[in-house]
Design a protein around this motif. Structure first.
Motif, PDB file in Angstrom:
ATOM      1  N   THR A  19       0.814  -1.221   0.000  1.00 43.21           N
ATOM      2  CA  THR A  19       0.000   0.000   0.000  1.00 43.21           C
ATOM      3  C   THR A  19       0.843   1.264   0.000  1.00 43.21           C
ATOM      4  OG1 THR A  19      -0.118   0.068   2.425  1.00 43.21           O
ATOM      5  CG2 THR A  19      -1.813  -1.207   1.271  1.00 43.21           C
ATOM      6  N   ARG A  20       2.158   1.143  -0.167  1.00 41.76           N
ATOM      7  CA  ARG A  20       2.997   2.340  -0.194  1.00 41.76           C
ATOM      8  C   ARG A  20       2.584   3.268  -1.335  1.00 41.76           C
ATOM      9  NH1 ARG A  20       8.857  -0.453   0.762  1.00 41.76           N
ATOM     10  NH2 ARG A  20       7.828  -2.159  -0.330  1.00 41.76           N
ATOM     11  N   ASP A  21       2.698   4.560  -1.075  1.00 41.22           N
ATOM     12  CA  ASP A  21       2.214   5.539  -2.057  1.00 41.22           C
ATOM     13  C   ASP A  21       3.250   5.902  -3.108  1.00 41.22           C
ATOM     14  OD1 ASP A  21       3.912   6.907  -0.445  1.00 41.22           O
ATOM     15  OD2 ASP A  21       2.511   8.476   0.158  1.00 41.22           O
ATOM     16  N   VAL A  22       4.331   5.119  -3.169  1.00 39.31           N
ATOM     17  CA  VAL A  22       5.324   5.324  -4.229  1.00 39.31           C
ATOM     18  C   VAL A  22       5.511   4.004  -4.967  1.00 39.31           C
ATOM     19  CG1 VAL A  22       6.548   7.185  -3.064  1.00 39.31           C
ATOM     20  CG2 VAL A  22       7.208   4.829  -2.605  1.00 39.31           C
ATOM     21  N   SER A  23       5.826   4.088  -6.238  1.00 39.08           N
ATOM     22  CA  SER A  23       6.031   2.885  -7.036  1.00 39.08           C
ATOM     23  C   SER A  23       7.256   2.131  -6.546  1.00 39.08           C
ATOM     24  CB  SER A  23       6.201   3.258  -8.512  1.00 39.08           C
ATOM     25  OG  SER A  23       5.059   3.930  -8.986  1.00 39.08           O
ATOM     26  N   ASP A  24       7.161   0.820  -6.542  1.00 40.08           N
ATOM     27  CA  ASP A  24       8.248  -0.034  -6.064  1.00 40.08           C
ATOM     28  C   ASP A  24       8.540  -1.072  -7.141  1.00 40.08           C
ATOM     29  OD1 ASP A  24       9.955  -1.781  -4.854  1.00 40.08           O
ATOM     30  OD2 ASP A  24       8.659  -2.265  -3.150  1.00 40.08           O
ATOM     31  N   PHE A  25       9.512  -0.777  -7.983  1.00 35.18           N
ATOM     32  CA  PHE A  25       9.846  -1.704  -9.066  1.00 35.18           C
ATOM     33  C   PHE A  25      11.102  -2.504  -8.734  1.00 35.18           C
ATOM     34  CE2 PHE A  25       7.592   1.722 -11.604  1.00 35.18           C
ATOM     35  CZ  PHE A  25       6.359   1.127 -11.396  1.00 35.18           C
ATOM     36  N   PHE A  26      11.451  -2.524  -7.440  1.00 34.78           N
ATOM     37  CA  PHE A  26      12.496  -3.427  -6.971  1.00 34.78           C
ATOM     38  C   PHE A  26      11.845  -4.723  -6.495  1.00 34.78           C
ATOM     39  CE2 PHE A  26      15.118  -5.010  -3.374  1.00 34.78           C
ATOM     40  CZ  PHE A  26      16.228  -5.387  -4.106  1.00 34.78           C
ATOM     41  N   ASN A  27      10.856  -4.614  -5.645  1.00 35.14           N
ATOM     42  CA  ASN A  27      10.134  -5.791  -5.168  1.00 35.14           C
ATOM     43  C   ASN A  27       9.118  -6.288  -6.190  1.00 35.14           C
ATOM     44  OD1 ASN A  27      11.011  -6.372  -2.312  1.00 35.14           O
ATOM     45  ND2 ASN A  27      10.512  -4.204  -2.104  1.00 35.14           N
ATOM     46  N   TYR A  28       8.688  -5.396  -7.074  1.00 31.81           N
ATOM     47  CA  TYR A  28       7.702  -5.754  -8.099  1.00 31.81           C
ATOM     48  C   TYR A  28       8.344  -5.608  -9.465  1.00 31.81           C
ATOM     49  CZ  TYR A  28       4.890  -5.397  -3.988  1.00 31.81           C
ATOM     50  OH  TYR A  28       4.406  -5.584  -2.724  1.00 31.81           O
ATOM     51  N   THR A  29       8.064  -6.547 -10.332  1.00 31.86           N
ATOM     52  CA  THR A  29       8.819  -6.657 -11.577  1.00 31.86           C
ATOM     53  C   THR A  29       8.408  -5.662 -12.656  1.00 31.86           C
ATOM     54  OG1 THR A  29       7.276  -8.366 -12.364  1.00 31.86           O
ATOM     55  CG2 THR A  29       9.222  -9.108 -11.165  1.00 31.86           C
ATOM     56  N   SER A  30       7.246  -5.025 -12.483  1.00 29.95           N
ATOM     57  CA  SER A  30       6.747  -4.107 -13.500  1.00 29.95           C
ATOM     58  C   SER A  30       5.637  -3.262 -12.896  1.00 29.95           C
ATOM     59  CB  SER A  30       6.195  -4.892 -14.701  1.00 29.95           C
ATOM     60  OG  SER A  30       5.045  -5.628 -14.307  1.00 29.95           O
ATOM     61  N   PRO A  31       5.246  -2.178 -13.544  1.00 27.60           N
ATOM     62  CA  PRO A  31       4.088  -1.403 -13.064  1.00 27.60           C
ATOM     63  C   PRO A  31       2.834  -2.269 -12.921  1.00 27.60           C
ATOM     64  CG  PRO A  31       5.282  -0.152 -14.710  1.00 27.60           C
ATOM     65  CD  PRO A  31       5.896  -1.528 -14.698  1.00 27.60           C
ATOM     66  N   GLN A  32       2.644  -3.194 -13.861  1.00 26.35           N
ATOM     67  CA  GLN A  32       1.469  -4.064 -13.792  1.00 26.35           C
ATOM     68  C   GLN A  32       1.535  -4.982 -12.572  1.00 26.35           C
ATOM     69  OE1 GLN A  32      -1.236  -3.967 -15.489  1.00 26.35           O
ATOM     70  NE2 GLN A  32      -2.216  -5.850 -14.766  1.00 26.35           N
ATOM     71  N   ASP A  33       2.720  -5.535 -12.300  1.00 26.52           N
ATOM     72  CA  ASP A  33       2.905  -6.403 -11.135  1.00 26.52           C
ATOM     73  C   ASP A  33       2.603  -5.630  -9.857  1.00 26.52           C
ATOM     74  OD1 ASP A  33       3.649  -8.581  -9.555  1.00 26.52           O
ATOM     75  OD2 ASP A  33       5.777  -8.062  -9.587  1.00 26.52           O
ATOM     76  N   TRP A  34       3.078  -4.400  -9.782  1.00 32.90           N
ATOM     77  CA  TRP A  34       2.841  -3.569  -8.598  1.00 32.90           C
ATOM     78  C   TRP A  34       1.355  -3.232  -8.446  1.00 32.90           C
ATOM     79  CZ3 TRP A  34       1.845   1.972  -8.369  1.00 32.90           C
ATOM     80  CH2 TRP A  34       1.851   2.464  -7.060  1.00 32.90           C
ATOM     81  N   ARG A  35       0.692  -2.882  -9.540  1.00 30.81           N
ATOM     82  CA  ARG A  35      -0.736  -2.558  -9.479  1.00 30.81           C
ATOM     83  C   ARG A  35      -1.551  -3.770  -9.036  1.00 30.81           C
ATOM     84  NH1 ARG A  35       0.504   0.611 -14.128  1.00 30.81           N
ATOM     85  NH2 ARG A  35      -0.012  -1.136 -15.502  1.00 30.81           N
ATOM     86  N   GLU A  36      -1.189  -4.953  -9.533  1.00 36.30           N
ATOM     87  CA  GLU A  36      -1.911  -6.168  -9.151  1.00 36.30           C
ATOM     88  C   GLU A  36      -1.730  -6.469  -7.659  1.00 36.30           C
ATOM     89  OE1 GLU A  36      -0.426  -9.106 -11.805  1.00 36.30           O
ATOM     90  OE2 GLU A  36      -1.652  -8.444 -13.514  1.00 36.30           O
ATOM     91  N   ALA A  37      -0.522  -6.226  -7.153  1.00 33.77           N
ATOM     92  CA  ALA A  37      -0.277  -6.435  -5.729  1.00 33.77           C
ATOM     93  C   ALA A  37      -1.085  -5.452  -4.898  1.00 33.77           C
ATOM     94  CB  ALA A  37       1.217  -6.297  -5.422  1.00 33.77           C
ATOM     95  N   THR A  38      -1.147  -4.204  -5.357  1.00 29.16           N
ATOM     96  CA  THR A  38      -1.956  -3.199  -4.652  1.00 29.16           C
ATOM     97  C   THR A  38      -3.416  -3.591  -4.658  1.00 29.16           C
ATOM     98  OG1 THR A  38      -0.378  -1.471  -5.324  1.00 29.16           O
ATOM     99  CG2 THR A  38      -2.562  -0.749  -4.590  1.00 29.16           C
ATOM    100  N   TRP A  39      -3.890  -4.136  -5.771  1.00 30.00           N
ATOM    101  CA  TRP A  39      -5.277  -4.607  -5.854  1.00 30.00           C
ATOM    102  C   TRP A  39      -5.530  -5.756  -4.882  1.00 30.00           C
ATOM    103  CZ3 TRP A  39      -7.410  -9.323  -7.252  1.00 30.00           C
ATOM    104  CH2 TRP A  39      -8.793  -9.342  -7.460  1.00 30.00           C
TER     105      TRP A  39
END
Length: 311
Positions: free
Chosen positions: A285-305
């Motif tokens: 739920t962090r309010d900044v993009s994390d493309f170290f733990n998540y492989t792509s913007p899509q991966d991060w958005r899916e995790a947030t969902w």
């Protein structure tokens, strides 16, 4: 499960050799020596994904070396331990198969864990009554400390539910030792391949807790599995130690540790991780993009969902 003394001699020798190879590694020697000492070294206490000792804890600056004689005592205790008594393997996997590698790594992980838990129960701490061992944080800071505190600071943050572990706090120490020695707690895909199309029962996953290392559960690459298996099977023990094997940006298959075990199907034992309370921080739920733990913007958005759906 069968006791180790029921194994065919070849399988038993392979397993004991694998455990001996791990025990000979510098990281295993240092890790077990810290348990005998009673406290993690300063550099180890700092080498975590999120610090669990607040500034001001004297260990962070003062415990830079082990107490005299601790390393020798730890090695003596480990050499005198009947490692075979800790293991209960099955013979369902033949050497050379992917299933063999997964079973071998699982049994070695359980041995690494059990040795650490046993060492902790020997109650050898050098710091029971000194300033380091008895130091207490201010009341307002205690909530930041691991759930095993003050009994022990040896705790992997995701494997802390000692009230439901067979060996209690000693199992927390075991998970911590796995993380330090092997690169993370070793877990597996327990989904039924007959029911789940993408289930991978031969895959090995690692759940690390290191500074600047992915906090999510990561599947080992085939090359990492091969390197680890080759090291475990080596006879005599090689001079090169691949341990710990840490995930990196190349480990693209990742799993949210925040999700329930029943949802992901990735675990070793069903009691190892309780679902976190909703009031605890969810890194998704962090309010900044994390493309170290998540492989792509899509991966991060899916995790947030997934985080939002759970809440």
């Amino acid at each position: 499960m069968e006791a180790i003394n029921t194994l065919a001699p070849t399988h038993r020798d392979i397993l004991l050799r694998a455990v001996a190879n791990v025990l000979s590694s510098p990281v295993a020697k240092q890790t077990y020596a810290q348990i005998v000492d009673g406290l993690p070294l300063s550099e180890v206490a700092r080498d975590v994904y999120t610090r669990r000792l607040c500034n001001g804890h004297p260990l962070l600056d003062q415990h830079k070396e082990l107490c005299p004689g601790v390393a020798e005592e730890a090695e003596q205790l480990c050499s005198g331990l009947d490692t075979g008594a800790l293991l209960m393997p099955s013979q369902s996997a033949l050497p050379g198969s992917p299933r063999f590698s997964a079973r071998l790594v699982e049994l070695v992980a359980r041995a690494v864990h059990s040795i650490a838990a046993w060492l902790y129960t020997q109650d050898t701490s050098r710091h029971k009554t000194d300033a380091l061992g008895t130091w207490q944080p201010p009341e307002a800071q205690k909530r930041y400390y691991p759930r095993t505190f003050p009994a022990t600071l040896f705790c992997h943050p995701w494997y802390r539910d000692h009230d439901q572990y067979p060996k209690g706090i000693a199992d927390c120490v075991g998970y911590w030792a796995e993380g330090r020695i092997l690169g993370g707690v070793i877990v597996f895909d327990r989904r039924d391949p007959d029911l789940v199309k993408d289930a991978a029962p031969d895959a090995i996953y690692v759940h690390a807790d290191r500074a600047r290392v992915i906090y999510r559960i990561c599947r080992l690459l085939d090359s990492q599995t091969d390197e680890l298996t080759e090291f475990l099977l080596a006879d005599p023990t090689p001079q090169h130690y691949p341990l710990p094997i840490l995930p990196s940006e190349a480990n693209l298959e990742r799993v949210d540790p925040e999700q329930a075990l029943e949802t992901t199907g990735i675990y070793r034992d069903k009691w190892e991780r309780r679902l976190r309370p909703l009031e605890e921080t969810d890194w998704r739920t962090r309010d900044v993009s994390d493309f170290f733990n998540y492989t792509s913007p899509q991966d991060w958005r899916e995790a947030t969902w997934r985080s939002g759906k759970r809440r």
